[in-house]
Design an enzyme around this catalytic site. Structure first.
Site, PDB file in Angstrom:
ATOM      1  CB  SER A  46      -0.939   0.016   1.208  1.00  0.00           C
ATOM      2  OG  SER A  46      -0.193  -0.076   2.397  1.00  0.00           O
ATOM      3  CG  ASP A 349      -4.489   5.254   6.678  1.00  0.00           C
ATOM      4  OD1 ASP A 349      -3.312   5.241   7.093  1.00  0.00           O
ATOM      5  OD2 ASP A 349      -4.855   4.632   5.660  1.00  0.00           O
ATOM      6  CG  HIS A 352      -1.428   3.831   4.243  1.00  0.00           C
ATOM      7  ND1 HIS A 352      -2.648   3.320   4.610  1.00  0.00           N
ATOM      8  CD2 HIS A 352      -0.724   2.791   3.741  1.00  0.00           C
ATOM      9  CE1 HIS A 352      -2.696   2.025   4.320  1.00  0.00           C
ATOM     10  NE2 HIS A 352      -1.534   1.674   3.800  1.00  0.00           N
TER      11      HIS A 352
END
Ligand SMILES: *[C@@H]1O[C@H](CO)[C@@H](O)[C@H](O)[C@H]1NC(C)=O
Ligand SMILES: *[C@@H]1O[C@H](CO)[C@@H](O)[C@H](O)[C@H]1NC(C)=O
Ligand SMILES: *[C@@H]1O[C@H](CO)[C@@H](O)[C@H](O)[C@H]1NC(C)=O
Ligand SMILES: *[C@@H]1O[C@H](CO)[C@@H](O)[C@H](O)[C@H]1NC(C)=O
Length: 387
Positions: A46, A349, A352
């Protein structure tokens, strides 16, 4: 809702102008000249997923994407990722995710990363099935099929990279974080996780070797970040480890650095084994640790408070992550919303970084100050040259 893949190609005018100059340069003009990468092929998780996981398992919900894209854009971020800034700085469009079947354009590269991807799939749930080996299979398919499709001509030729781009492109890697967190999740001790790392690193080396065998020459490898400073790790495991003066879990960071030292050794081995490869090892750990632990100095605030979250000590609740909704009087409302000003925050978040943090990280690594050898991004085809 705005389609992520379409937005990915809305480029600033300056960037479009820059990319139109590619044809003027030939490859390797003079030792040490800028590389003029015509494409980027990215592998990872991610940290660099531009829409792979969301294309298959559902979009990262609003407010993800709101800062730059005006809505969800397949990224776990309010805006752009480091890989987006890399693409922009090289005058290339944002990368389409290989798995995204709508609106994609691979003329200047492809992104095989998906959120939650490990190098080797762990024996536990909660991770992407698209591990690094699967990404390699996708890449192999991409190499052959992109050329078959390109040969149809017309619009197809404009959606696929030229064959030479496969060898002239920059191959970027940012992977390994999920291999480490999987171990923690399975309640392995730090020592047990460390014992499993040589096999994981060997798989990484093997994948780079296979990309080289298919023509890849320039590699830009990010090491893994300071996991022990990331809020999702602190929230779940923080109590079990000693914290440093800033609030980061010491043993978890030490494990990440151990991974990085093995990764660096493997890069040195790859340089010996792959004579034409130019491999740049990028110490993104040091950059991220500096950002988190000296946030104020760098113009950021509250590095241990999540921007987009809900409740708890860190404004982070694993069961109410960014964009989470609850139903009130039969109506769905977003409960985990964005903070007022993500541009001064580090953690988007809990897992990230914000776009602002990603931009800052990009600026540090692009100079070559954190690279081994110390070449800047635009010179990353020359990492074989002694500096
Ligand atoms: C994976 O986990 C299952 C269930 O916990 C266990 O039965 C199995 O032996 C594990 N496999 C490996 C390879 O560790
Ligand atoms: C794909 O993107 C490139 C670069 O931005 C552009 O030149 C090309 O026209 C696009 N292809 C199509 C079919 O839109
Ligand atoms: C790990 O430990 C936690 C807390 O002791 C427990 O709830 C969880 O089931 C364990 N997980 C595994 C995979 O053993
Ligand atoms: C996290 O959210 C759940 C509801 O999904 C709630 O039950 C729990 O109390 C919350 N935890 C904290 C620390 O607020």
């Amino acid at each position: 809702m705005i389609r992520a893949s379409t937005i990915g190609f809305l480029l600033p005018i300056a960037v479009l102008a820059a990319s139109s100059h590619f044809s003027r340069f030939s490859e390797g003009v003079g030792v040490g000249g800028a590389c003029h990468f015509p494409a980027i092929f990215n592998f990872g998780d991610s940290n660099s997923d531009t829409g792979g996981l969301s294309a298959v398992f559902g979009q990262a919900p609003a407010p993800n994407g709101e800062t730059h894209f005006g809505g969800p854009a397949g990224r776990y971020c309010d805006g752009r990722l480091v890989v987006d800034f890399i693409a922009e700085s090289l005058g290339l469009p944002h990368l389409s995710a290989y798995l995204d079947s709508m609106g994609t354009n691979f003329s200047h590269g492809a992104n095989f990363a998906t959120a939650g991807s490990p190098i080797i799939s762990p024996n536990t749930s909660g991770f992407s099935p698209i591990n690094l080996n699967v990404q390699l299979v996708e890449y192999s398919e991409f190499c052959s099929r992109s050329q078959i499709i390109r040969s149809r001509g017309g619009m197809f030729a404009k959606l696929m990279p030229k064959e030479e781009y496969l060898s002239r492109g920059l191959y970027t890697f940012d992977v390994g974080q999920n291999d480490l967190t999987a171990g923690l999740k399975m309640n392995e001790t730090i020592e047990q996780i460390k014992a499993g790392l040589p096999e994981i690193i060997a798989r990484f080396s093997d994948v780079v070797t296979k990309v080289y065998a298919q023509g890849g020459r320039s590699f830009w490898v990010h090491n893994t970040g300071p996991l022990g400073c990331l809020i999702y790790i602190l929230d779940r495991f923080g109590d079990e480890y000693n914290l440093d003066e800033y609030g980061c879990a010491i043993e978890i960071n030490e494990m990440a650095r151990h991974f990085n030292s093995l990764l660096k050794e493997s890069v040195e081995g790859l340089r010996r084994d792959l004579p034409e490869a130019s491999i740049t090892y990028v110490d993104i750990y040091t950059v991220k640790y500096d950002l988190i632990t000296r946030a104020e100095k760098h113009g950021f605030e509250q590095p241990f408070v999540v921007c987009c979250g809900h409740g708890g000590k860190y404004n982070y609740n694993d069961s109410r992550r960014c964009g989470a909704k609850i139903t009130i009087d039969g109506k769905e409302v977003v409960i985990a919303k964005s903070c007022r000003d993500p541009s001064v925050r580090v953690s988007w978040d809990g897992i990230h970084f914000t776009e602002a943090a990603n931009r800052w990280i990009f600026k540090q690594i692009a100079t070559g100050a954190f690279s081994d050898p110390p070449v800047q991004l635009t010179m990353a085809c020359h990492s074989t040259i002694q500096c």
